[in-house]
Write a protein that holds these residues in place. Structure first.
Motif, PDB file in Angstrom:
ATOM      1  N   LEU A 506     -30.916  -4.867  -3.079  1.00 59.34           N
ATOM      2  CA  LEU A 506     -29.842  -4.800  -4.058  1.00 59.34           C
ATOM      3  C   LEU A 506     -28.530  -4.444  -3.387  1.00 59.34           C
ATOM      4  CD1 LEU A 506     -31.677  -2.867  -6.901  1.00 59.34           C
ATOM      5  CD2 LEU A 506     -31.335  -5.321  -6.701  1.00 59.34           C
ATOM      6  N   PRO A 507     -27.438  -5.044  -3.842  1.00 62.23           N
ATOM      7  CA  PRO A 507     -26.140  -4.703  -3.252  1.00 62.23           C
ATOM      8  C   PRO A 507     -25.751  -3.278  -3.582  1.00 62.23           C
ATOM      9  CG  PRO A 507     -25.837  -6.081  -5.194  1.00 62.23           C
ATOM     10  CD  PRO A 507     -27.319  -6.045  -4.910  1.00 62.23           C
ATOM     11  N   GLU A 508     -24.959  -2.686  -2.689  1.00 62.30           N
ATOM     12  CA  GLU A 508     -24.460  -1.340  -2.932  1.00 62.30           C
ATOM     13  C   GLU A 508     -23.448  -1.346  -4.071  1.00 62.30           C
ATOM     14  OE1 GLU A 508     -25.328   1.508  -1.384  1.00 62.30           O
ATOM     15  OE2 GLU A 508     -26.848   0.444  -0.222  1.00 62.30           O
ATOM     16  N   ASP A 509     -23.333  -0.205  -4.747  1.00 60.39           N
ATOM     17  CA  ASP A 509     -22.325  -0.085  -5.791  1.00 60.39           C
ATOM     18  C   ASP A 509     -20.933  -0.265  -5.191  1.00 60.39           C
ATOM     19  OD1 ASP A 509     -24.320   0.412  -7.589  1.00 60.39           O
ATOM     20  OD2 ASP A 509     -24.114   2.597  -7.513  1.00 60.39           O
ATOM     21  N   ASP A 510     -19.980  -0.728  -6.019  1.00 57.75           N
ATOM     22  CA  ASP A 510     -18.601  -0.876  -5.556  1.00 57.75           C
ATOM     23  C   ASP A 510     -18.075   0.466  -5.079  1.00 57.75           C
ATOM     24  OD1 ASP A 510     -18.648  -3.527  -6.182  1.00 57.75           O
ATOM     25  OD2 ASP A 510     -17.741  -3.279  -8.163  1.00 57.75           O
ATOM     26  N   ALA A 511     -17.467   0.460  -3.926  1.00 58.34           N
ATOM     27  CA  ALA A 511     -16.937   1.698  -3.345  1.00 58.34           C
ATOM     28  C   ALA A 511     -15.421   1.647  -3.337  1.00 58.34           C
ATOM     29  CB  ALA A 511     -17.473   1.877  -1.925  1.00 58.34           C
ATOM     30  N   ASP A 512     -14.813   2.798  -3.198  1.00 55.90           N
ATOM     31  CA  ASP A 512     -13.362   2.890  -3.095  1.00 55.90           C
ATOM     32  C   ASP A 512     -12.943   2.249  -1.775  1.00 55.90           C
ATOM     33  OD1 ASP A 512     -10.730   3.558  -2.883  1.00 55.90           O
ATOM     34  OD2 ASP A 512     -11.030   5.731  -2.924  1.00 55.90           O
ATOM     35  N   PRO A 513     -12.146   1.167  -1.806  1.00 53.21           N
ATOM     36  CA  PRO A 513     -11.787   0.487  -0.551  1.00 53.21           C
ATOM     37  C   PRO A 513     -10.901   1.333   0.351  1.00 53.21           C
ATOM     38  CG  PRO A 513     -10.538  -0.411  -2.393  1.00 53.21           C
ATOM     39  CD  PRO A 513     -11.568   0.498  -2.986  1.00 53.21           C
ATOM     40  N   LEU A 514     -10.282   2.402  -0.184  1.00 56.35           N
ATOM     41  CA  LEU A 514      -9.417   3.249   0.632  1.00 56.35           C
ATOM     42  C   LEU A 514     -10.114   4.519   1.101  1.00 56.35           C
ATOM     43  CD1 LEU A 514      -6.071   2.967  -1.386  1.00 56.35           C
ATOM     44  CD2 LEU A 514      -6.788   1.663   0.616  1.00 56.35           C
ATOM     45  N   ALA A 515     -11.403   4.652   0.788  1.00 58.14           N
ATOM     46  CA  ALA A 515     -12.111   5.876   1.157  1.00 58.14           C
ATOM     47  C   ALA A 515     -12.477   5.912   2.633  1.00 58.14           C
ATOM     48  CB  ALA A 515     -13.369   6.035   0.304  1.00 58.14           C
ATOM     49  N   GLY A 516     -12.549   4.731   3.264  1.00 57.31           N
ATOM     50  CA  GLY A 516     -12.920   4.683   4.661  1.00 57.31           C
ATOM     51  C   GLY A 516     -14.431   4.805   4.837  1.00 57.31           C
ATOM     52  N   PRO A 517     -14.879   5.015   6.073  1.00 60.90           N
ATOM     53  CA  PRO A 517     -14.042   5.221   7.261  1.00 60.90           C
ATOM     54  C   PRO A 517     -13.442   3.916   7.783  1.00 60.90           C
ATOM     55  CG  PRO A 517     -16.350   5.240   7.868  1.00 60.90           C
ATOM     56  CD  PRO A 517     -16.321   5.139   6.370  1.00 60.90           C
ATOM     57  N   PHE A 518     -12.262   4.038   8.422  1.00 60.70           N
ATOM     58  CA  PHE A 518     -11.597   2.917   9.048  1.00 60.70           C
ATOM     59  C   PHE A 518     -11.687   3.076  10.563  1.00 60.70           C
ATOM     60  CE2 PHE A 518      -9.644   3.217   4.884  1.00 60.70           C
ATOM     61  CZ  PHE A 518      -9.647   1.891   4.466  1.00 60.70           C
ATOM     62  N   ALA A 519     -11.745   1.930  11.258  1.00 61.22           N
ATOM     63  CA  ALA A 519     -11.809   1.971  12.715  1.00 61.22           C
ATOM     64  C   ALA A 519     -10.441   2.262  13.329  1.00 61.22           C
ATOM     65  CB  ALA A 519     -12.351   0.649  13.254  1.00 61.22           C
ATOM     66  N   HIS A 520      -9.374   1.904  12.604  1.00 63.81           N
ATOM     67  CA  HIS A 520      -8.013   2.125  13.114  1.00 63.81           C
ATOM     68  C   HIS A 520      -7.073   2.273  11.931  1.00 63.81           C
ATOM     69  CE1 HIS A 520      -4.917   1.878  16.309  1.00 63.81           C
ATOM     70  NE2 HIS A 520      -4.156   1.310  15.380  1.00 63.81           N
ATOM     71  N   ILE A 521      -6.117   3.188  12.034  1.00 67.70           N
ATOM     72  CA  ILE A 521      -5.115   3.377  10.990  1.00 67.70           C
ATOM     73  C   ILE A 521      -3.727   3.263  11.612  1.00 67.70           C
ATOM     74  CG2 ILE A 521      -4.122   4.990   9.323  1.00 67.70           C
ATOM     75  CD1 ILE A 521      -6.837   6.078   8.744  1.00 67.70           C
ATOM     76  N   VAL A 522      -2.860   2.481  10.959  1.00 71.01           N
ATOM     77  CA  VAL A 522      -1.463   2.345  11.357  1.00 71.01           C
ATOM     78  C   VAL A 522      -0.613   3.083  10.321  1.00 71.01           C
ATOM     79  CG1 VAL A 522       0.414   0.735  11.862  1.00 71.01           C
ATOM     80  CG2 VAL A 522      -1.951   0.095  12.375  1.00 71.01           C
ATOM     81  N   VAL A 548       0.949   5.317  15.425  1.00 72.45           N
ATOM     82  CA  VAL A 548       1.827   6.235  14.698  1.00 72.45           C
ATOM     83  C   VAL A 548       3.265   5.804  14.953  1.00 72.45           C
ATOM     84  CG1 VAL A 548       2.518   8.645  14.424  1.00 72.45           C
ATOM     85  CG2 VAL A 548       0.131   8.084  14.968  1.00 72.45           C
ATOM     86  N   VAL A 549       3.961   5.373  13.904  1.00 74.76           N
ATOM     87  CA  VAL A 549       5.295   4.793  14.045  1.00 74.76           C
ATOM     88  C   VAL A 549       6.303   5.653  13.301  1.00 74.76           C
ATOM     89  CG1 VAL A 549       6.689   2.725  13.713  1.00 74.76           C
ATOM     90  CG2 VAL A 549       4.233   2.512  14.143  1.00 74.76           C
ATOM     91  N   GLY A 550       7.373   6.044  13.984  1.00 71.32           N
ATOM     92  CA  GLY A 550       8.369   6.863  13.298  1.00 71.32           C
ATOM     93  C   GLY A 550       9.539   7.244  14.182  1.00 71.32           C
ATOM     94  N   ASP A 551      10.427   8.033  13.582  1.00 70.65           N
ATOM     95  CA  ASP A 551      11.628   8.497  14.263  1.00 70.65           C
ATOM     96  C   ASP A 551      11.851   9.947  13.859  1.00 70.65           C
ATOM     97  OD1 ASP A 551      14.114   8.894  15.401  1.00 70.65           O
ATOM     98  OD2 ASP A 551      15.206   7.655  13.949  1.00 70.65           O
ATOM     99  N   ARG A 552      11.786  10.847  14.813  1.00 72.04           N
ATOM    100  CA  ARG A 552      11.944  12.269  14.518  1.00 72.04           C
ATOM    101  C   ARG A 552      13.291  12.548  13.846  1.00 72.04           C
ATOM    102  NH1 ARG A 552      12.597  14.649  19.103  1.00 72.04           N
ATOM    103  NH2 ARG A 552      12.098  16.768  18.403  1.00 72.04           N
ATOM    104  N   ALA A 553      14.307  11.762  14.173  1.00 73.02           N
ATOM    105  CA  ALA A 553      15.635  11.982  13.602  1.00 73.02           C
ATOM    106  C   ALA A 553      15.717  11.547  12.147  1.00 73.02           C
ATOM    107  CB  ALA A 553      16.689  11.243  14.418  1.00 73.02           C
TER     108      ALA A 553
END
Length: 708
Positions: A506-522, A548-553
């Motif tokens: 039987l297929p697994e119940d629908d899961a939260d697609p944002l719950a993870g785990p993810f192999a990589h996060i941007v 990790v993308v950003g600017d401290r300023a």
């Protein structure tokens, strides 16, 4: 007017020299082959898709495999139809005479010859990475500009001195990239794949191990790098495939996600989850900003997130009083033994089922009645419900903000004044600062429905296996069917039974697609994340593989220390820093006014160097000029976008292509015209200066500053 209506080139009269057959004949031939290959590929994939769709759906594994095939073929067909000849980004000519064309994805001819190499493949790397200092074996490189499926301009770059004469008509005093910077903006991020620069490409192609920090000021292409790196890693690293965790892309707000929504599909990636931090928990959609700076400080700490473990443990303490049920007494030792069964880290509701089963087993050994009868005893059920209750994450967090004694027990390091500051009259009036705590509580508790679903699934699977065993045994016993191929012998083997049984899974119940785990996060605009918010992401990324993308300023609440110090505090240990310092977007005229704004509060800000000038000085005027400025701009520019940025949205006469945003919601976006309304009202200190700096640097052509 264009020079031809039949070729792949639609060059205007002013570029007549570029239409010389010696320059474009080879491309015309190549594009003809591409057109044939595209038509054939579309027909083949369409036929394969129809075949899969008409095939029986099947059950279990068979159904999953069929769905995967339909999804894969549908994605391929959409990619083939999304573009035509503009799949091709450009070409490279090597010193040995080989010519290689680079595309959005790979394409072959009918005999398997390579028409396009995928831009993410190692073979395409020189197209983006070659420089005059390191030509990477190239003698020339050509980049195309497409419009409506035809080339309306192209640029040649020559790396070998002897090639200049041959390419003279196609050489330009500006590269394809520089020439494109002045183009009009639209509500969606422009396609810039063909003009990725070497400094950006080196970051895009860096490995996925550990955390790669991409630090850069406004206009340096951080978002471009983040999105293209996402597509590159999905292509190049098998461990990041969807079935192995996939990739999560986190942006700062919904307008940003809408702005970049076309980029990944245009790069051939449709399986990347995108979200904001608010999207990670159900309460995020309605959460308001936290207004008390002291409360923000307290809730930003990862330590308060860790206090949720104590909040859950409070409801997992075994009773110390005896309880008589049926013909047996439940002792304190029985309770303690049962409560010790779950392994550390087991979610509360999953552990609850384990404890209940263990308690029934302990009592069943001493009772004359069955475990099923004990399980129905109302006193035992009520006592267990009080000792290990079903809980909701929202209830736990709300209790922290309404029951001071509970908060003190869970976070004993807080002072009386801090506990008082965290209390509020409406504990469920969720703020953004509550989200990490709600997320932690939900993970610690687990889904109370999951245990029941697992039980029902186990019962169904067991029943299916029993029925399969019965059918197989009946076939063997009857000995009436023999196909001469040894089917009876095969049915006696356990391997075949397991294969048949797998098809019934039987297929697994629908899961939260944002719950993870993810192999990589941007994570884009990562400078804004608190330690508590980092916990929300890291718990979804056990590999600790991040971009990790950003600017401290551009951190509105300040950024103390270095990137390494911030991320190490959050729990990362393998950190690599890459820096972008060239401002490709913001004209020098705008940066000349924006730089002093940020330097006044952050003298060491990483202010990038603009490489172009718009020739339009920054205009300072009065708020009363707003309508005339916008009317004039709209009349003079048939294309492009403008934005009015104020400390609150400015509600004026509605105009097409003109938006009204706050500085915070404008972050990550870009517009041809930016009009600031009373920027001094953005606030004082670092936050006000950052908002002014961010708002000013959204402009790609013209900046107007209006005050009362």
């Amino acid at each position: 007017m264009t020079l031809s209506t039949t070729s792949a080139f639609a060059l205007p009269e002013r570029l007549a020299a570029k239409a010389a057959p010696a320059l474009i004949a080879a491309d015309e031939e190549h594009f003809t082959g591409m057109a044939t290959s595209l038509a054939r590929s579309i027909a083949e994939v369409t036929e394969q898709l129809e075949t899969e769709r008409k095939a029986p759906a099947g059950k279990g594994r068979q159904a999953v495999d069929r769905d995967d095939a339909v999804h894969r073929l549908s994605s391929r067909l959409r990619a083939l139809r999304r573009f035509s000849l503009d799949l091709c980004l450009g070409r490279m000519v090597y010193a040995n005479g080989d010519t290689v064309y680079v595309g959005r994805f790979g394409l072959t001819d009918g005999e398997g010859g390579r028409l396009l190499v995928d831009w993410r493949s190692p073979a395409a790397e020189p197209f983006f990475g070659a420089t005059h200092a390191n030509p990477m074996g190239l003698v020339s490189r050509r980049r195309y500009r497409w419009a409506d499926g035809r080339v309306n301009d192209y640029w040649d770059e020559v790396f070998a001195a002897g090639e200049f004469a041959e390419h003279a008509a196609a050489l330009d005093d500006q590269s394809a990239f520089i020439a494109s910077l002045g183009g009009s903006r639209s509500p969606r991020m422009r396609d810039v794949l063909g003009t990725i620069q070497s400094d950006q490409d080196a970051i895009i192609r860096a490995g996925a191990a550990g955390a790669l920090v991409v630090d850069g000021g406004p206009g340096t292409g951080k978002t471009v790098v983040a999105l293209h790196r996402t597509a590159y890693l999905r292509y190049s690293d098998p461990s990041l495939a969807k079935g192995r965790g996939g990739v999560l892309f986190v942006g700062p707000h919904e307008p940003y996600l809408a702005y970049v929504s076309d980029v990944l599909p245009n790069l051939g990636e449709e399986d990347v989850q995108t979200c904001t931090l608010r999207d990670l928990v159900p309460e995020g959609a309605g959460a308001a900003p936290e207004t008390d700076p002291e409360v923000v400080r307290l809730k930003s700490s990862a330590r308060l997130v860790e206090a949720m473990e104590a909040a859950v443990r409070f409801y997992q303490e075994p009773p110390t009083v005896e309880l008589a049920v049926e013909d047996v007494t439940v002792t304190a030792a029985d309770w303690a033994e049962a409560f010790a069964v779950p392994d550390p880290g087991t979610p509360h509701h999953e552990a609850r089922d384990q404890v209940w089963a263990e308690l029934l087993a302990i009592l069943g050994d001493r009772s004359e009645v069955s475990e099923a009868e004990l399980a129905r005893d109302p006193d035992l059920r009520a006592a267990f419900g009080r000792a290990w209750p079903v809980l909701q994450a929202a209830d736990l967090v709300a209790d922290l903000w309404s029951v001071p004694a509970y908060l003190r027990r869970c976070a004993p390091w807080l002072s009386t004044a801090e506990i008082r500051a965290l209390q509020r009259p409406y504990p469920r009036a969720w703020t953004v600062s509550d989200l990490p705590l709600l997320d932690a509580a939900r993970r610690l508790l687990g889904d109370p429905r999951a245990a029941g679903a697992r039980r029902r699934r186990a019962v169904a699977v067991a029943a299916g296996r029993a029925e399969m065993e019965r059918v197989v045994e009946d076939l063997i016993a009857s000995n009436e069917y023999d196909d001469g191929e040894g089917l009876m012998t095969m049915l006696r083997q356990q391997d075949l039974r397991e294969v048949l049984d797998e098809g019934r899974a039987l297929p697994e119940d629908d899961a939260d697609p944002l719950a993870g785990p993810f192999a990589h996060i941007v994570v884009d605009e990562a400078q804004e994340l608190t330690d508590a918010e980092w916990r929300m992401l890291l718990v979804r990324c056990p590999s600790r593989s991040l971009t990790v993308v950003g600017d401290r300023a551009q951190a509105r609440h300040g950024f103390v220390g270095s990137w390494a110090e911030r991320l190490e505090r959050a729990g990362l240990d393998r950190i690599t820093l890459a820096s972008l310092s060239v401002n490709y977007r913001t004209p020098a005229e705008v940066m000349a006014e924006a730089e002093p704004v940020i330097r006044a509060v952050l003298p060491d800000a990483n202010v990038p160097t603009s490489i172009r000038s718009s020739g339009i000085p920054v205009h300072h005027g009065r708020v009363g000029e707003l309508d005339s400025i916008l009317d004039s701009w709209s009349a003079e520019h048939a294309e492009g976008t403008a934005c009015v940025i104020g400390h609150r949205p400015v509600h004026g006469r509605a105009r097409e292509r003109v938006r009204s945003l706050t500085p915070e919601l404008a972050k990550g976006l870009e517009f041809d015209l930016v009009v600031l309304i009373d920027p001094d009202l953005f606030g004082d200190g670092v936050e006000g200066a950052v908002d002014r700096y961010v708002a000013m640097t959204r402009a790609t052509r013209r900046l107007v500053v209006l005050t009362d």
